[in-house]
Design a protein around this motif. Structure first.
Motif, PDB file in Angstrom:
ATOM      1  N   ARG A 190       0.837  -1.212   0.000  1.00 43.96           N
ATOM      2  CA  ARG A 190       0.000   0.000   0.000  1.00 43.96           C
ATOM      3  C   ARG A 190       0.866   1.254   0.000  1.00 43.96           C
ATOM      4  O   ARG A 190       0.510   2.263  -0.589  1.00 43.96           O
ATOM      5  N   ALA A 191       1.991   1.185   0.691  1.00 43.02           N
ATOM      6  CA  ALA A 191       2.851   2.357   0.790  1.00 43.02           C
ATOM      7  C   ALA A 191       3.444   2.750  -0.565  1.00 43.02           C
ATOM      8  O   ALA A 191       3.756   3.923  -0.789  1.00 43.02           O
ATOM      9  N   TYR A 192       3.572   1.786  -1.477  1.00 42.12           N
ATOM     10  CA  TYR A 192       4.192   2.074  -2.765  1.00 42.12           C
ATOM     11  C   TYR A 192       3.205   2.081  -3.924  1.00 42.12           C
ATOM     12  O   TYR A 192       3.606   2.031  -5.077  1.00 42.12           O
ATOM     13  N   LEU A 193       1.910   2.176  -3.602  1.00 40.97           N
ATOM     14  CA  LEU A 193       0.922   2.354  -4.661  1.00 40.97           C
ATOM     15  C   LEU A 193       0.984   3.777  -5.210  1.00 40.97           C
ATOM     16  O   LEU A 193       1.453   4.702  -4.542  1.00 40.97           O
ATOM     17  N   ASN A 194       0.484   3.958  -6.415  1.00 39.51           N
ATOM     18  CA  ASN A 194       0.420   5.277  -7.031  1.00 39.51           C
ATOM     19  C   ASN A 194      -0.960   5.868  -6.766  1.00 39.51           C
ATOM     20  O   ASN A 194      -1.950   5.471  -7.375  1.00 39.51           O
ATOM     21  N   TYR A 195      -1.060   6.812  -5.840  1.00 35.45           N
ATOM     22  CA  TYR A 195      -2.342   7.402  -5.451  1.00 35.45           C
ATOM     23  C   TYR A 195      -2.582   8.674  -6.267  1.00 35.45           C
ATOM     24  O   TYR A 195      -2.194   9.768  -5.870  1.00 35.45           O
ATOM     25  N   CYS A 196      -3.228   8.510  -7.402  1.00 42.80           N
ATOM     26  CA  CYS A 196      -3.452   9.655  -8.285  1.00 42.80           C
ATOM     27  C   CYS A 196      -4.921  10.053  -8.357  1.00 42.80           C
ATOM     28  O   CYS A 196      -5.288  10.925  -9.140  1.00 42.80           O
ATOM     29  N   HIS A 197      -5.786   9.430  -7.553  1.00 45.67           N
ATOM     30  CA  HIS A 197      -7.205   9.797  -7.534  1.00 45.67           C
ATOM     31  C   HIS A 197      -7.549  10.642  -6.312  1.00 45.67           C
ATOM     32  O   HIS A 197      -8.645  10.575  -5.782  1.00 45.67           O
ATOM     33  N   GLY A 198      -6.600  11.447  -5.890  1.00 48.40           N
ATOM     34  CA  GLY A 198      -6.839  12.326  -4.745  1.00 48.40           C
ATOM     35  C   GLY A 198      -6.381  11.699  -3.443  1.00 48.40           C
ATOM     36  O   GLY A 198      -5.735  10.649  -3.416  1.00 48.40           O
ATOM     37  N   ASN A 199      -6.717  12.370  -2.345  1.00 52.53           N
ATOM     38  CA  ASN A 199      -6.295  11.898  -1.025  1.00 52.53           C
ATOM     39  C   ASN A 199      -7.446  11.892  -0.030  1.00 52.53           C
ATOM     40  O   ASN A 199      -7.221  11.904   1.176  1.00 52.53           O
ATOM     41  N   ILE A 200      -8.673  11.852  -0.530  1.00 51.23           N
ATOM     42  CA  ILE A 200      -9.851  11.875   0.339  1.00 51.23           C
ATOM     43  C   ILE A 200     -10.371  10.451   0.526  1.00 51.23           C
ATOM     44  O   ILE A 200     -10.739   9.778  -0.448  1.00 51.23           O
ATOM     45  N   ILE A 201     -10.376   9.996   1.769  1.00 50.72           N
ATOM     46  CA  ILE A 201     -10.831   8.650   2.106  1.00 50.72           C
ATOM     47  C   ILE A 201     -12.246   8.725   2.655  1.00 50.72           C
ATOM     48  O   ILE A 201     -12.484   9.368   3.682  1.00 50.72           O
ATOM     49  N   ASN A 202     -13.171   8.072   1.969  1.00 48.39           N
ATOM     50  CA  ASN A 202     -14.571   8.087   2.405  1.00 48.39           C
ATOM     51  C   ASN A 202     -14.776   7.027   3.494  1.00 48.39           C
ATOM     52  O   ASN A 202     -15.431   6.007   3.291  1.00 48.39           O
ATOM     53  N   HIS A 203     -14.177   7.292   4.631  1.00 48.27           N
ATOM     54  CA  HIS A 203     -14.266   6.374   5.763  1.00 48.27           C
ATOM     55  C   HIS A 203     -13.818   7.117   7.005  1.00 48.27           C
ATOM     56  O   HIS A 203     -13.430   8.291   6.922  1.00 48.27           O
ATOM     57  N   PHE A 204     -13.876   6.444   8.175  1.00 48.82           N
ATOM     58  CA  PHE A 204     -13.374   7.083   9.394  1.00 48.82           C
ATOM     59  C   PHE A 204     -12.033   6.504   9.824  1.00 48.82           C
ATOM     60  O   PHE A 204     -11.493   6.895  10.858  1.00 48.82           O
ATOM     61  N   CYS A 236      -8.299   4.168   7.970  1.00 48.01           N
ATOM     62  CA  CYS A 236      -7.632   3.731   6.740  1.00 48.01           C
ATOM     63  C   CYS A 236      -7.994   2.288   6.434  1.00 48.01           C
ATOM     64  O   CYS A 236      -7.194   1.370   6.682  1.00 48.01           O
ATOM     65  N   ASP A 237      -9.168   2.094   5.884  1.00 41.26           N
ATOM     66  CA  ASP A 237      -9.624   0.760   5.515  1.00 41.26           C
ATOM     67  C   ASP A 237      -9.069   0.394   4.144  1.00 41.26           C
ATOM     68  O   ASP A 237      -8.600   1.259   3.387  1.00 41.26           O
ATOM     69  N   ASN A 238      -9.156  -0.879   3.816  1.00 45.29           N
ATOM     70  CA  ASN A 238      -8.522  -1.386   2.608  1.00 45.29           C
ATOM     71  C   ASN A 238      -9.178  -0.882   1.324  1.00 45.29           C
ATOM     72  O   ASN A 238      -8.512  -0.324   0.446  1.00 45.29           O
ATOM     73  N   ALA A 239     -10.489  -1.069   1.194  1.00 48.28           N
ATOM     74  CA  ALA A 239     -11.178  -0.716  -0.050  1.00 48.28           C
ATOM     75  C   ALA A 239     -11.058   0.773  -0.396  1.00 48.28           C
ATOM     76  O   ALA A 239     -10.772   1.119  -1.553  1.00 48.28           O
ATOM     77  N   PRO A 240     -11.274   1.706   0.542  1.00 46.14           N
ATOM     78  CA  PRO A 240     -11.113   3.126   0.193  1.00 46.14           C
ATOM     79  C   PRO A 240      -9.707   3.480  -0.266  1.00 46.14           C
ATOM     80  O   PRO A 240      -9.540   4.330  -1.147  1.00 46.14           O
ATOM     81  N   LEU A 241      -8.689   2.838   0.303  1.00 43.15           N
ATOM     82  CA  LEU A 241      -7.319   3.105  -0.137  1.00 43.15           C
ATOM     83  C   LEU A 241      -7.102   2.630  -1.571  1.00 43.15           C
ATOM     84  O   LEU A 241      -6.519   3.341  -2.394  1.00 43.15           O
ATOM     85  N   LEU A 242      -7.576   1.424  -1.875  1.00 43.94           N
ATOM     86  CA  LEU A 242      -7.410   0.898  -3.226  1.00 43.94           C
ATOM     87  C   LEU A 242      -8.149   1.748  -4.253  1.00 43.94           C
ATOM     88  O   LEU A 242      -7.705   1.886  -5.395  1.00 43.94           O
ATOM     89  N   GLN A 243      -9.273   2.334  -3.857  1.00 41.43           N
ATOM     90  CA  GLN A 243     -10.044   3.160  -4.783  1.00 41.43           C
ATOM     91  C   GLN A 243      -9.330   4.461  -5.130  1.00 41.43           C
ATOM     92  O   GLN A 243      -9.632   5.079  -6.155  1.00 41.43           O
ATOM     93  N   LEU A 244      -8.400   4.884  -4.295  1.00 39.11           N
ATOM     94  CA  LEU A 244      -7.637   6.101  -4.587  1.00 39.11           C
ATOM     95  C   LEU A 244      -6.460   5.829  -5.514  1.00 39.11           C
ATOM     96  O   LEU A 244      -5.851   6.767  -6.035  1.00 39.11           O
ATOM     97  N   SER A 245      -6.127   4.568  -5.718  1.00 40.57           N
ATOM     98  CA  SER A 245      -4.944   4.227  -6.500  1.00 40.57           C
ATOM     99  C   SER A 245      -5.278   4.075  -7.981  1.00 40.57           C
ATOM    100  O   SER A 245      -6.345   3.577  -8.348  1.00 40.57           O
ATOM    101  N   CYS A 246      -4.349   4.529  -8.815  1.00 42.55           N
ATOM    102  CA  CYS A 246      -4.502   4.296 -10.255  1.00 42.55           C
ATOM    103  C   CYS A 246      -3.538   3.212 -10.733  1.00 42.55           C
ATOM    104  O   CYS A 246      -3.387   2.982 -11.932  1.00 42.55           O
ATOM    105  N   SER A 247      -2.866   2.559  -9.781  1.00 42.66           N
ATOM    106  CA  SER A 247      -2.004   1.419 -10.125  1.00 42.66           C
ATOM    107  C   SER A 247      -2.878   0.194 -10.400  1.00 42.66           C
ATOM    108  O   SER A 247      -4.056   0.149 -10.026  1.00 42.66           O
ATOM    109  N   ASP A 248      -2.280  -0.789 -11.031  1.00 43.41           N
ATOM    110  CA  ASP A 248      -2.966  -2.065 -11.229  1.00 43.41           C
ATOM    111  C   ASP A 248      -2.944  -2.815  -9.896  1.00 43.41           C
ATOM    112  O   ASP A 248      -1.898  -3.274  -9.440  1.00 43.41           O
ATOM    113  N   THR A 249      -4.118  -2.933  -9.279  1.00 41.43           N
ATOM    114  CA  THR A 249      -4.197  -3.544  -7.941  1.00 41.43           C
ATOM    115  C   THR A 249      -4.745  -4.970  -7.986  1.00 41.43           C
ATOM    116  O   THR A 249      -5.068  -5.529  -6.933  1.00 41.43           O
ATOM    117  N   SER A 250      -4.836  -5.551  -9.167  1.00 44.56           N
ATOM    118  CA  SER A 250      -5.422  -6.892  -9.268  1.00 44.56           C
ATOM    119  C   SER A 250      -4.628  -7.921  -8.464  1.00 44.56           C
ATOM    120  O   SER A 250      -5.207  -8.784  -7.797  1.00 44.56           O
TER     121      SER A 250
END
Length: 314
Positions: A161-175, A177-191
């Motif tokens: 997670r620390a080395y993902l490319n977060y290019c979809h902003g920095n706003i986490i729709n949660h209270f 740092c849950d997994n799914a919201p972090l992955l949604q901010l990344s534009c890297s291939d997370t498959s």
């Protein structure tokens, strides 16, 4: 923040949809958190101080209560403070640390639940061999493995997670740092990461659930062969509180995390995560005491001692 691909901080939305009313959530959530902390602390103190609770069953129960305290401490205090401020900011490193401890401690909780199921299986299905099969060396080894394995396995997960490319902003729709919201901010291939997450869920959640399921299958088969109704009731009473914990813990976690992919309903996940972070730790001490005759006996003894001391002082 000049480089959104590697943000220096994240912003939680939390319960911003409530607007100014979110401050009203502070009081109820604080009360539930303090009661959960107090209830689980009481269980730990009882397990340590009362010699009749120095058994494998209560050793694992004490571990589980400690984990309940630690898991809530990773998310709830931060959530409470965020309810009182408009900008809910967490540093990137702080987010990674919270992610690591939340999922490590959560995974440990499920392994401890499976240890408790194994203990009940041996106690009911192999009572004559219980002393040797569940010796203190075995119990310490089981608990130690339950603590160490998730903390080691989560190291590559959090580094990924620390080395993902977060290019979809920095706003986490949660209270938190849950997994799914972090992955949604990344534009890297997370498959590949999503597959790894699913493997981790299989390793810690579903495998421990399978151990628990098989253990209780044998327990049920053994109990039904007990000729007396009182014997069957006594056997089931020792497992009732544990089964309740198993149902609450596994149902919510399987819904949240044992699903490959990142396109989950964040609002639904946020609600379920709130229940598991605040309400469940508050309820667990009551489940463990109200459905456990040994713990209730210890509490009654303690209350009688306090009443006696009060009479002496008065």
């Amino acid at each position: 923040m000049t480089n959104l691909s590697h943000p220096s901080e994240f912003v939680f939305l939390g319960f911003s949809s409530f607007g100014e009313l979110q401050v009203l959530l502070y009081g109820p959530f604080l009360i539930l958190y303090l009661l959960a902390f107090l209830g689980n602390t009481v269980i730990i103190v009882m397990v340590i101080t009362y010699t009749n609770l120095h058994t494998p069953m209560y050793f694992f129960l004490g571990n589980f209560s400690l984990l309940e305290i630690l898991v809530t401490m990773t998310t709830v205090p931060r959530m409470l403070s965020d309810l009182l401020v408009s900008q809910k900011v967490i540093s990137f490193n702080g987010c990674m640390v919270q992610f690591y401890f939340y999922f490590s401690l959560g995974s440990t909780s499920f392994l401890i639940l499976s240890d408790m199921a194994l203990d009940r299986f041996v106690a009911i299905c192999h009572p004559l061999r219980y002393g040797t099969m569940m010796s203190w060396d075995v119990c310490v080894w089981l608990a130690g493995a339950a603590w160490v394995a998730p903390f080691l396995a989560m190291v590559p997960t959090v580094f990924s997670r620390a080395y993902l490319n977060y290019c979809h902003g920095n706003i986490i729709n949660h209270f938190f740092c849950d997994n799914a919201p972090l992955l949604q901010l990344s534009c890297s291939d997370t498959s590949l990461l999503e597959f790894w997450d699913f493997v981790m869920a299989l390793a810690f959640v579903l495998s421990s659930f399978l151990v628990t399921l098989i253990s209780y299958g044998y327990i049920l088969s053994t109990v039904l062969r007990i000729p007396s109704a009182s014997g069957r009731q006594k056997a089931f009473s020792t497992c009732g509180s544990h089964l309740t914990l198993v149902f609450i813990g596994y149902s919510s976690t399987i819904f949240l995390y044992v699903r490959p992919g990142k396109e989950h309903s964040v609002e639904v996940n946020k609600t379920v995560a709130l229940v598991t972070s605040v309400l469940t730790p508050f309820l667990n001490p009551f489940i463990l005491t109200l459905r456990n005759e040994t713990v209730k006996a210890v509490l009654r003894e303690k209350m009688q001692r306090l009443k006696g001391l009060h009479k002496v002082l008065s």
